[in-house]
Motif scaffolding. Structure first.
Motif, PDB file in Angstrom:
ATOM      1  N   VAL A 296      38.869  37.650  37.368  1.00 33.84           N
ATOM      2  CA  VAL A 296      38.014  36.952  36.399  1.00 33.84           C
ATOM      3  C   VAL A 296      38.621  37.085  35.004  1.00 33.84           C
ATOM      4  O   VAL A 296      38.725  36.100  34.263  1.00 33.84           O
ATOM      5  CB  VAL A 296      36.577  37.520  36.428  1.00 33.84           C
ATOM      6  N   GLN A 297      39.063  38.298  34.651  1.00 33.17           N
ATOM      7  CA  GLN A 297      39.659  38.547  33.336  1.00 33.17           C
ATOM      8  C   GLN A 297      40.965  37.768  33.174  1.00 33.17           C
ATOM      9  O   GLN A 297      41.223  37.181  32.123  1.00 33.17           O
ATOM     10  CB  GLN A 297      39.922  40.039  33.130  1.00 33.17           C
TER      11      GLN A 297
ATOM     12  N   HIS B  37      47.516  44.707  42.084  1.00 34.88           N
ATOM     13  CA  HIS B  37      46.114  44.914  42.441  1.00 34.88           C
ATOM     14  C   HIS B  37      45.924  45.127  43.941  1.00 34.88           C
ATOM     15  O   HIS B  37      44.834  44.938  44.480  1.00 34.88           O
ATOM     16  CB  HIS B  37      45.273  43.747  41.921  1.00 34.88           C
TER      17      HIS B  37
ATOM     18  N   PRO C  36      37.327  39.527  42.033  1.00 34.65           N
ATOM     19  CA  PRO C  36      37.160  40.853  41.418  1.00 34.65           C
ATOM     20  C   PRO C  36      37.302  40.742  39.904  1.00 34.65           C
ATOM     21  O   PRO C  36      37.833  39.747  39.389  1.00 34.65           O
ATOM     22  CB  PRO C  36      38.282  41.677  42.038  1.00 34.65           C
ATOM     23  N   PRO C  37      36.842  41.749  39.180  1.00 31.01           N
ATOM     24  CA  PRO C  37      36.894  41.700  37.705  1.00 31.01           C
ATOM     25  C   PRO C  37      38.284  41.406  37.138  1.00 31.01           C
ATOM     26  O   PRO C  37      38.411  40.668  36.167  1.00 31.01           O
ATOM     27  CB  PRO C  37      36.404  43.082  37.279  1.00 31.01           C
ATOM     28  N   TRP C  38      39.342  41.949  37.718  1.00 29.91           N
ATOM     29  CA  TRP C  38      40.690  41.709  37.199  1.00 29.91           C
ATOM     30  C   TRP C  38      41.082  40.235  37.302  1.00 29.91           C
ATOM     31  O   TRP C  38      41.769  39.716  36.435  1.00 29.91           O
ATOM     32  CB  TRP C  38      41.730  42.597  37.881  1.00 29.91           C
TER      33      TRP C  38
ATOM     34  N   ASN D  50      34.235  35.184  45.349  1.00 32.16           N
ATOM     35  CA  ASN D  50      33.739  36.360  44.629  1.00 32.16           C
ATOM     36  C   ASN D  50      34.917  37.119  44.031  1.00 32.16           C
ATOM     37  O   ASN D  50      35.291  38.187  44.514  1.00 32.16           O
ATOM     38  CB  ASN D  50      32.953  37.278  45.579  1.00 32.16           C
TER      39      ASN D  50
END
Length: 119
Positions: free
Chosen positions: A44-45, A21, A40-42, A38
């Motif tokens: 969080v996933q 990433h 990033p989406p990756w 905060n």
């Protein structure tokens, strides 16, 4: 500046994921704090996909003789160690196994440690 490996440890992700990433080789403390606050989406996933029974991404290894500490990725083949020792120490620096127990040594635990299992 914080190394990519240290950032991966703080985020509790493998270094390979940090590379995939595009996290830089060195990051400032403020950038790491921003990633933690905060994600990033990756990230969080990744955290959402982790099950409660999953092995930890990182473990803390501590020498039972001198207290040296190192973070490492656990391996599937690692048994539950009775003692961990730096490779600087001799096996007789550890307490003797209890009567009737057999001692087994495992070299190269995270490169620098020797694992000892008394069973």
């Amino acid at each position: 500046m914080i190394s990519r490996r240290d950032v991966a440890q703080r985020l509790d992700i493998p270094v390979e994921m940090a590379v995939r990433h595009d996290l830089p080789a060195k990051m400032s403390e403020s950038d790491v704090t921003e990633l933690e606050q905060n994600p990033p989406p990756w990230l969080v996933q990744s955290r959402a996909n982790r099950s409660a029974k999953a092995r930890p991404v990182w473990v803390t290894l501590t020498c039972d003789i001198c207290g040296y500490i190192e973070q490492a990725r656990p391996k599937k083949w690692w048994p539950e160690f009775t003692y961990l020792s730096c490779d600087d120490h001799a096996i007789w620096d550890l307490p003797e196994p209890a009567a009737g127990l057999h001692r087994e040594e495992f070299d190269d635990i995270a490169g620098r440690f020797i694992g000892v299992v008394d069973s």
